[in-house]
Scaffold this motif. Structure first.
Motif, mmCIF file in Angstrom:
data_model
loop_
_atom_site.group_PDB
_atom_site.id
_atom_site.type_symbol
_atom_site.label_atom_id
_atom_site.label_comp_id
_atom_site.label_asym_id
_atom_site.label_seq_id
_atom_site.Cartn_x
_atom_site.Cartn_y
_atom_site.Cartn_z
ATOM 1 N N GLY A 86 0.831 -1.197 0.000
ATOM 2 C CA GLY A 86 0.000 0.000 0.000
ATOM 3 C C GLY A 86 0.860 1.238 0.000
ATOM 4 N N ALA A 90 0.114 4.498 4.874
ATOM 5 C CA ALA A 90 -0.707 3.423 5.410
ATOM 6 C C ALA A 90 0.148 2.376 6.106
ATOM 7 C CB ALA A 90 -1.532 2.788 4.288
ATOM 8 N N ASN A 132 0.879 2.887 9.712
ATOM 9 C CA ASN A 132 -0.196 2.694 10.669
ATOM 10 C C ASN A 132 -0.701 1.266 10.727
ATOM 11 O OD1 ASN A 132 -0.216 5.447 11.320
ATOM 12 N ND2 ASN A 132 -1.350 5.869 9.433
ATOM 13 N N ASP A 133 -0.122 0.440 9.881
ATOM 14 C CA ASP A 133 -0.598 -0.929 9.827
ATOM 15 C C ASP A 133 -0.107 -1.719 11.027
ATOM 16 O OD1 ASP A 133 -1.807 -3.022 7.738
ATOM 17 O OD2 ASP A 133 -0.105 -3.940 8.811
#
Lengths: 464, 267, 304
Positions: free
Chosen positions: B237, B241, B244-245
């Motif tokens: 991604g 992102a 924050n995964d």
């Protein structure tokens, strides 16, 4: 000894600790005594009944110990402080010395080449007739064979970085190819020379195949094994090679069909000269000089070609090399083939010059000698290899001639015995002194020089 | 500028690679498109360098396919893959220290010459032709090394050697460039130059796969990032992102700080 | 059958000698990654030291007990040969540590040439025979052809077994062994945890030389003759043994030595004695090409 008066006041002085130097010397002397006690202190001799007896050589033993202790004392009292002083106050770079060095670097090759060309004529005029024979044959031809072998092996070891300890095998293949084909089919030297080179190259590829995956020390040992296998086969396959006894009566090379002998159709008679073996030696000298120069020229050319680039890339890093699109298999095989080919040329020349060959000429010691010439010459440096060959082979040849030493060591002193002893010792010393070889810095590649001139012309065109 | 996210230059599918019992890469898939900079990140030992070795052909893969410009290349030897346009740099710089910058970079062309259709005749032509000089000159200019082309690599500062490697990798005009941790050990201005250079190369139409530790640099450069851990893909991604995964955070946690990541503890 | 058993006995004897030399190669390679090319010549020097010690004991001092004489000879040879190898390491290899990779090998080749020529110059080029020691044999199998074990062979087996046991204890149970293994793994790291790397390497050379001296003494006793050129071929064969067993592996060196000894004697008995060295060199090449990690070595993982 301490605080040299000549040194400027500001420089740090080096204190020499005499007590410590003496202690070191005593320890060294004790170790040297123990080390030499069995082998120098005693000598095993056979008596009339063929039994071994011992003789003592106390004087000799003590002489050796004294020499070593003296050397140690000299090092710790004189050389070590001198080194320290130099480390503390480095000598200012000498401009004239640097200039002399560049001049030397610039003129050395043309001068050496010119000297090599006129050498036999020079020797001939100075010593005249048969006196020149030794100088042309033992020094000239002998050294040039090793120069050529060194340059040939340089392709494999210096350029492609493949450590080959069995190079002598290809030299042997060349020599035996020439000998057997010349004796069997009566072909001339000039036809068989390329053929022998081709056969050796073929063997280079053949023996190169299995070792493709190996590197470094392992490659060295396997090539050593191959070299020994070839020699052992030459010894044991008596019906083919006549074994230990060797093969004699090998046809000599001719000058466009004119042989170098005392007959009416020989060289001397044809040109109205008095027969002398020196003419053949001079002829052979120029043949091997030409062969060696061809080797050097081909190597220099190859270095500028993609294949030469690929060799050098391979030497530096095999994995990076593959990631650059270089086929390492082909690259290694061409290096083996090229190196072997020149060894084949040299081998057939050797057979033609000697008129006799036997497996004795192709021992591991020969491989080690050639390899040490390449390494001492600085791996990849053409001039370095030539200088190393002159130093090592010329040096050991000179050892044959030092009859005057008999005045010092008694009449049963035989200097030739010490040749290989000193040769081995020199290999160790030079490795310690200059591990990267005598000519350590790599000469600037032709590519870069040419590039600059090309760029220069580019700029000129652009602005002018 | 090609047709949108058309057929990617590189498409790795279900790739697996084992060393004895150790699974270094496990059923991994990802792709890289022309002109794109794709990041491949993951903690130490995640299998990133192994993956590069698999794509360039230094290691043979156990399962899966590697498609390059639509053709499966997993059975080609390393040098053939390089000739069709897959080049790389190394995590630990692998240059010929004794040779000059020019000589190192021109070696990047050597394989090209062998590959050329006019083949063996070309092989006998010196590499110092004007053509080679121009090509190498352009590559050196692009990476900003024109002033040191005659310098021996050994005497270059460490940071600049990375750029020599990049020049060597791009001199043959590759279609896919794999950069294996190119920012390691670079100073801040050098990292800035590197970012610009990577963008330039991508703009020329080369697909770039950037293997990196440093998420900050990745965030600056890449649109897409694939995170791998223990040889498996755990995320694909945008870099934002990824930060924050939860799976990514877990993979990194305890190894080093996630953001601002000059991980000084390493090496 | 008798021939086979006899060759088995001879092969194990020869193999014990090769195994003892092979340990020197494998230890040095393990610790500093260098093929100690001069090791075969160190073995030859040890045989000469043993010869001279034996002559001093028997002809000068008139010692009559062969067993005691052999024991003293063995100790003397071990001590002197250790000193020789220690000095060689100090002057010829240590200055080259960290130098470019070919330098130690070239230096070792130079040292090998130096040692064999040094012995040739100081002791003369001829073969040096000694009167046969311990000629008695034990017949172990009767048949068309009596299978025998000589006392010499029994001594070689016994001495080899005892020394290997001592050696095994030294490298597996003592601090020295731990230091060696640490240096094998990572010299910098070993130095950081307080191991004297230089001294550990020196001791490795000393142990290798001591075992080579045992082999040299046994060789002299077994064949009853030695010459200056006897270092090269046994050296290469012992190296083959080290490679076959897996270079770096100590049990591998012993097993490799026994295998090479057996192959050599069997080859001579059943095929051709002329080509026995060809067989040994072929095994060397084949092993390095197809099984570079040897029988007991660990495979080397290439860093990509």
């Amino acid at each position: 000894m301490s605080a040299p008066a000549a040194a400027p006041a500001s420089t740090a002085t080096v204190h020499v600790n005499i007590g410590r130097a003496l202690k070191d010397t005593a320890i060294t002397a004790a170790i040297a005594f123990a080390l030499f006690l069995p082998l120098i202190g005693f000598k095993t001799v056979q008596n009339m009944r063929n039994e071994l007896e011992l003789e003592t050589r106390l004087a000799l033993l003590l002489t050796f110990v004294a020499i070593i202790a003296g050397a140690k004392l000299f090092v710790s009292l004189v050389i070590a402080p001198w080194r320290e002083r130099r480390a503390l106050n480095p000598a200012p770079t000498n401009a004239t010395l640097a200039k002399a060095k560049t001049l030397l670097a610039h003129w050395f090759t043309p001068f050496a080449l010119g000297f090599a060309v006129v050498y036999p004529i020079l020797i001939f005029t100075v010593t005249g007739g048969t006196g020149a024979l030794k100088w042309v044959d033992n020094f000239g031809i002998q050294i040039l064979i090793y120069v050529m072998l060194g340059w040939g092996l340089n392709i494999v070891v210096g350029l492609a970085g493949l450590l080959d300890l069995g190079y002598v095998a290809f030299y042997a293949v060349g020599a035996y190819s020439y000998t057997l084909l010349a004796k069997e089919f009566g072909l001339s030297f000039w036809i068989l020379l390329p053929l022998a080179g081709f056969l050796s190259a073929f063997w280079g590829v053949l023996l190169g195949f299995p070792v493709l995956r190996l590197r470094g020390d392992y490659l060295a040992i396997v090539t050593l094994a191959f070299g020994e296998i070839v020699r052992l086969i030459l010894i044991n396959w008596v019906s083919f090679t006549n074994g230990y006894a060797g093969i004699s009566g090998i046809p000599r090379p001719t000058l466009f069909g004119i042989p170098f002998n005392a007959n009416d159709d020989g060289f001397a008679a044809t040109f109205g000269l008095e027969f002398s073996p020196i003419y053949r030696s001079m002829f052979l000298y120029y043949v091997i000089l030409a062969l060696a120069l061809v080797t050097a020229y081909v190597t220099i050319r190859l270095r500028q070609l993609p294949v030469g680039r690929a060799w050098e890339a391979l030497r530096e890093d095999e994995i990076a090399c593959r990631s650059l699109g270089i086929n390492t298999t082909n690259t290694k095989l061409t290096a083996f083939a090229m190196g072997a080919m020149f060894a084949g040329f040299a081998g057939s020349f050797f057979a033609a010059r000697q008129g006799f060959i036997s497996p004795e000429s192709f021992t591991f010691l020969e491989s080690a000698t050639i390899l040490s010439i390449v390494v001492l010459g600085g791996m990849g440096s053409q001039i370095g290899v030539a200088v190393a060959a002159v130093a090592m082979i010329g040096g050991t040849e000179i050892m044959r001639d030092l009859d005057f030493l008999k005045y010092f060591f008694g009449s049963d002193f035989d200097p030739t015995q010490y040749r290989m002893l000193l040769f081995g010792f020199a290999m160790v010393l030079i490795m310690i002194w200059k591990p990267r070889g005598l000519v350590g810095t790599r000469e600037p590649s032709a590519i870069y020089k040419e590039r600059r001139t090309i760029l220069g012309s580019h700029v000129k065109e652009g602005h002018g | 500028m090609s047709k949108a996210p058309a057929a990617p230059v590189l498409r790795v599918e279900h790739l697996s690679m084992r060393f004895g019992g150790l699974v270094a890469v496990d059923d991994l898939s990802f792709s890289a498109a022309r002109g794109d900079i794709t990041a491949l990140i993951g903690p130490n030992g995640a299998g990133k360098s192994t993956l590069v070795a698999c794509i360039t052909g230094v290691l043979r893969i156990d399962a899966g396919t590697i498609r390059f410009q639509g053709n499966g290349v997993q059975n080609l030897p390393a040098h053939r893959r390089a000739r069709i346009g897959i080049t790389r740099t190394f995590q630990k710089v692998r240059l010929a220290d004794q040779l000059t910058v020019y000589e190192n970079v021109v070696a990047g062309l050597a394989g090209h010459w062998f590959a050329n259709s006019s083949g063996w005749l070309r092989v006998l032509r010196p590499l110092s032709t004007r053509e080679a000089v121009t090509t190498v000159g352009q590559a050196l200019e692009r990476v900003g090394l024109s002033d040191v082309s005659g310098t021996v690599v050994k005497s270059l500062p460490f940071g600049r050697r990375h750029f020599v490697e990049i020049a060597r990798a791009i001199v043959s005009g590759p279609k896919l460039l794999l950069l294996d941790e190119p920012a390691t050990g670079l100073t801040e201005p050098e990292r800035e130059r590197l970012s610009q250079l990577v963008r330039d190369i991508a703009a020329l139409g080369c697909a770039i796969v950037l293997i990196e530790h440093d998420l900050e640099l990745v965030g600056r450069l890449c649109d897409r990032v694939t995170v791998i851990n223990h040889g498996r893909r755990i995320f694909t991604g945008t870099p934002a992102a990824a930060q924050n995964d939860p799976a990514v955070i877990e993979a990194y946690l305890g190894v080093n700080q996630l953001i601002g990541g000059r991980d000084d503890a390493r090496d | 059958m008798e021939v086979f058993v006899q060759q088995l006995i001879n092969g194990i004897t020869l193999g014990s000698i090769y195994g003892l030399i092979a340990i020197g190669y494998t230890m040095v390679f393990g610790i500093i990654g260098m093929v100690n090319f001069a090791h075969g010549d160190v073995f030859m020097v040890s045989a000469f030291v043993a010869l001279i010690a034996l002559l001093i004991l028997t002809t000068w001092l008139g010692m009559s007990s062969v067993a005691l004489a052999l024991l003293i000879v063995l100790v003397v040879a071990m001590v002197f040969t250790s000193l020789v190898n220690w000095v060689i390491e100090r002057i010829a290899y240590r200055p080259l540590r960290g130098s470019f990779r070919l330098a130690p090998l070239i230096s070792a080749i130079g040292m090998s040439i130096f040692l064999s020529n040094f012995v040739q110059v100081t002791q003369g080029p001829r073969n040096k025979p000694i009167p046969p020691l311990l000629r008695d044999v034990i017949v172990v199998m009767h048949g068309d052809y009596d299978v025998t074990v000589s006392y010499r062979q029994l001594i070689i087996w016994g001495v080899t077994a005892v020394l290997l046991a001592i050696f095994w204890y030294l490298v597996s149970k003592t601090a020295l062994g731990r230091a060696q293994r640490a240096c094998e793994q990572d010299q910098k790291m070993a130095a950081l945890v307080g191991i004297d790397v230089d001294r550990t390497i020196s001791i490795t050379f000393v142990i290798g030389a001591a075992l080579a001296a045992v082999a040299g003494t046994m060789y002299l006793m077994y064949y009853g003759v030695v010459s200056f050129s006897d270092g090269f071929v046994p050296g290469i064969k012992a190296f083959t043994a080290a490679v076959l067993g897996g270079i770096g592996s100590l049990p591998g060196a012993v097993i490799g030595g026994l295998l090479i000894g057996l192959i050599e004697t069997m080859w001579s008995a059943y095929f051709s004695i002329d080509y026995k060295d060809v067989a040994a060199f072929s095994i060397l090449a084949i092993t390095l090409i197809f099984l570079p990690q040897g029988l007991l070595g660990r495979p080397e993982v290439e860093k990509v």
